[in-house]
Every structure is written in C-alpha cells, then in structure tokens.
Write an enzyme that holds these catalytic residues in place. Structure first.
Site, PDB file in Angstrom:
ATOM      1  N   LEU A  16      20.474  36.290  66.355  1.00  0.00           N
ATOM      2  CA  LEU A  16      19.450  35.771  65.444  1.00  0.00           C
ATOM      3  C   LEU A  16      18.057  36.035  65.984  1.00  0.00           C
ATOM      4  O   LEU A  16      17.142  36.388  65.237  1.00  0.00           O
ATOM      5  CB  LEU A  16      19.673  34.272  65.219  1.00  0.00           C
ATOM      6  N   ASP A  35      14.306  34.786  77.119  1.00  0.00           N
ATOM      7  CA  ASP A  35      15.765  34.780  77.110  1.00  0.00           C
ATOM      8  C   ASP A  35      16.260  34.877  78.549  1.00  0.00           C
ATOM      9  O   ASP A  35      15.552  35.376  79.441  1.00  0.00           O
ATOM     10  CB  ASP A  35      16.323  35.953  76.296  1.00  0.00           C
ATOM     11  N   ASP A  55      15.884  31.245  82.602  1.00  0.00           N
ATOM     12  CA  ASP A  55      16.940  30.332  82.181  1.00  0.00           C
ATOM     13  C   ASP A  55      16.297  29.036  81.682  1.00  0.00           C
ATOM     14  O   ASP A  55      15.243  28.622  82.178  1.00  0.00           O
ATOM     15  CB  ASP A  55      17.852  30.053  83.379  1.00  0.00           C
ATOM     16  N   ASN A 122      25.050  23.742  60.809  1.00  0.00           N
ATOM     17  CA  ASN A 122      25.940  23.031  59.889  1.00  0.00           C
ATOM     18  C   ASN A 122      27.101  22.383  60.632  1.00  0.00           C
ATOM     19  O   ASN A 122      27.727  21.454  60.122  1.00  0.00           O
ATOM     20  CB  ASN A 122      26.450  23.967  58.799  1.00  0.00           C
ATOM     21  N   TYR A 150      29.986  22.270  70.563  1.00  0.00           N
ATOM     22  CA  TYR A 150      28.790  22.969  70.078  1.00  0.00           C
ATOM     23  C   TYR A 150      28.093  22.139  69.000  1.00  0.00           C
ATOM     24  O   TYR A 150      26.881  21.894  69.056  1.00  0.00           O
ATOM     25  CB  TYR A 150      29.185  24.336  69.527  1.00  0.00           C
TER      26      TYR A 150
END
Length: 281
Positions: A16, A35, A55, A122, A150
């Site tokens: 993404l 990242d 990190d 979601n 998660y």
C-alpha cells in the site's frame, strides 16, 4: 483546515505504501518516506523529500522522522496475521512509539502536533456478520469484534488514537481499510475493495479534513456490493470514483457466489475468521 503539505509516510516500502508513493504527490504533498526495509524509488516516481530506513522500535529515529512534518500517514506494521509477539512488537508497541513521537513533536514546537491518519482495518470488526439481502450497511460504531491478533492490534490503534486525542489533543482519522489492490482477488473483495486511486482520494480527504479529535471511517470504493457505510468517509470530503463490479462477472464465474454456510464467507473478516486463517483471504 488546509491540506498539510509535508507528510511522513510510514510503511513506505510495503504494498500500500508503494501505491501511495506514486499517487499522493499529485495532491501536492512532499512525502518523507520511512520503512524498516530500504526504499528504492523507481524511475518516474516523484522524488521523496527524505527517505529513512528505521524500525518503529527506534524511538529516536521516529522523533527525527516526525520533526517538521504536518501529518503522518501510518501504514507501517504487519499487515496479515502473525504470532502475538510479532504483532505486539510491530503493530502495538510500534504504533505507541509513533504516537509518542507525534506528541513529543507538538511539545517541542509548542504548537499543534501533526495529524495522524492511521491504517486501521476491517479486521477490527471482522467477526461482524456480513450484510445479506436487505440488511443495513455496517456502521462505524458497530461493536468491535477482532478476528485475529492482527485485528486486535487495529482495535488497540483506534483506542490509542482516541486516548491521544482526549489526553493530548492529537487529531487522528482511523481508516478501516478493506482490500487496496489494483484489482480484487476474490468474490469477497468485491464488497470491500478500494482501488488505489480511491485510496489516495480517501487519504487525501483524511489528511486535510476539518474534523478534530478521533474519527473512524471505512475505506473502500463505491462498490455495488458494498457491506459498510461510507457516510463518515464522505463527510470528510471523500468522493470515491470506482466500483469493483467491473470485475464481478469474471470472479463469480471462477469462484461462485459467497456461501453463507462457509465460515470464510459468513463474516466481514472473511477467511481471517477461520482457525487458522485460510489464505488468500
């Protein structure tokens, strides 16, 4: 409020994040990329204002990354189910570290802290039964029912955002993302898919909206088979342009319609609601 210009994009090397690196600069943002993995910008991608390899556990690096930005688009972390220890480190502790860096930046400057747009999911409400027939769309205030560690980490992130809004005045828009890929991969995704272009539209709306405190919205395109209420996202100024139905005939011919007796089809979270989760989800 005017759209912020300098934005820290965490998770910039992920799927993404890579999509947003190519799309968000067209809205006038200077992106600062962060990242854990080295980021290589391909030819033709808008040049980043800065590229940081760090990190989320490195709190000093986070403080430097946040310094001087107008907002943070927080996409970093583990994006699928994993062990609790790994989720704890990356998604829970890492998100806390990010919010602390944002808070400290506000203290350091003596002004408002950067806005955060948090990539929720979601899967924070994954065990919510999916709408069928004439059932109403799922609202954002439906009780949270995480389907995985998660999903649990996304519940934590939303609660952390609320705490830092109430305690420290940090504005956050939490976006419960469905599936943001160039095309949906299965029939379930026809209901939760967000095109990359609509993803950029929604993040742009969230970054510049006049809302304050903590706002939760669902993130998807204006799909014919939509399961959730996009009203709160539209209230931010989001105007989705795409619909997954253009992929429906092929996917249904290949996979068939969803079976309500199949546990991987019965709930909003799909195969995340099976034990162990079945991939692809």
């Amino acid at each position: 409020m005017p759209a912020p210009r300098t934005v820290l994009l965490t998770g910039a090397a992920g799927g993404l994040g890579t999509l947003m690196r190519g799309l968000l600069p067209s809205y006038g943002y200077d992106l600062r990329l962060l990242d854990l993995q080295p980021i290589e910008q391909p030819a033709g991608e808008p040049a980043a204002a800065a590229v940081i390899t760090a990190d989320l556990a490195d709190r000093d690096a986070l403080r430097e990354a946040v310094h001087g930005v107008d907002a943070v688009l927080h996409l970093a972390g583990i994006s699928l189910e994993s062990t609790f220890d790994k989720i704890l480190a990356a998604n829970i502790q890492g998100t806390y570290n990010l919010y602390e860096a944002v808070r400290e930046e506000g203290v350091r400057t003596g002004g408002p802290a950067p806005r955060v747009v948090f990539a929720s999911s979601n899967h924070a409400v994954g065990f919510t039964p999916r709408p069928q027939g004439d059932d109403p769309l799922i609202p954002v205030d439906t009780p949270r029912r995480p389907d995985t560690y998660y999903g649990l980490s996304k519940c934590f992130g939303e609660d952390l955002a609320q705490l830092y809004a109430d305690l420290h005045g940090i504005d956050t828009v939490s976006v419960r993302i469905g599936s943001c890929f160039p095309e949906p991969a299965n029939v379930r995704m026809l209901s939760v898919w967000m095109s990359p272009a609509d993803g950029a539209r929604l993040f742009h709306a969230a970054l510049g909206a006049g809302s304050s405190g903590h706002t939760v919205v669902y993130g998807s395109s204006a799909n014919t088979r939509l399961w959730w209420d996009l009203g709160p996202a539209r209230a931010l100024g989001y105007a989705p342009q795409d619909d997954s139905e253009v992929f429906a005939a092929r996917l249904v011919a290949e996979q068939g319609e969803l079976d309500p007796d199949n546990p991987a089809h019965a709930n909003l979270g799909g195969a995340f609601c099976t034990d162990p989760p079945i991939w692809p989800y």
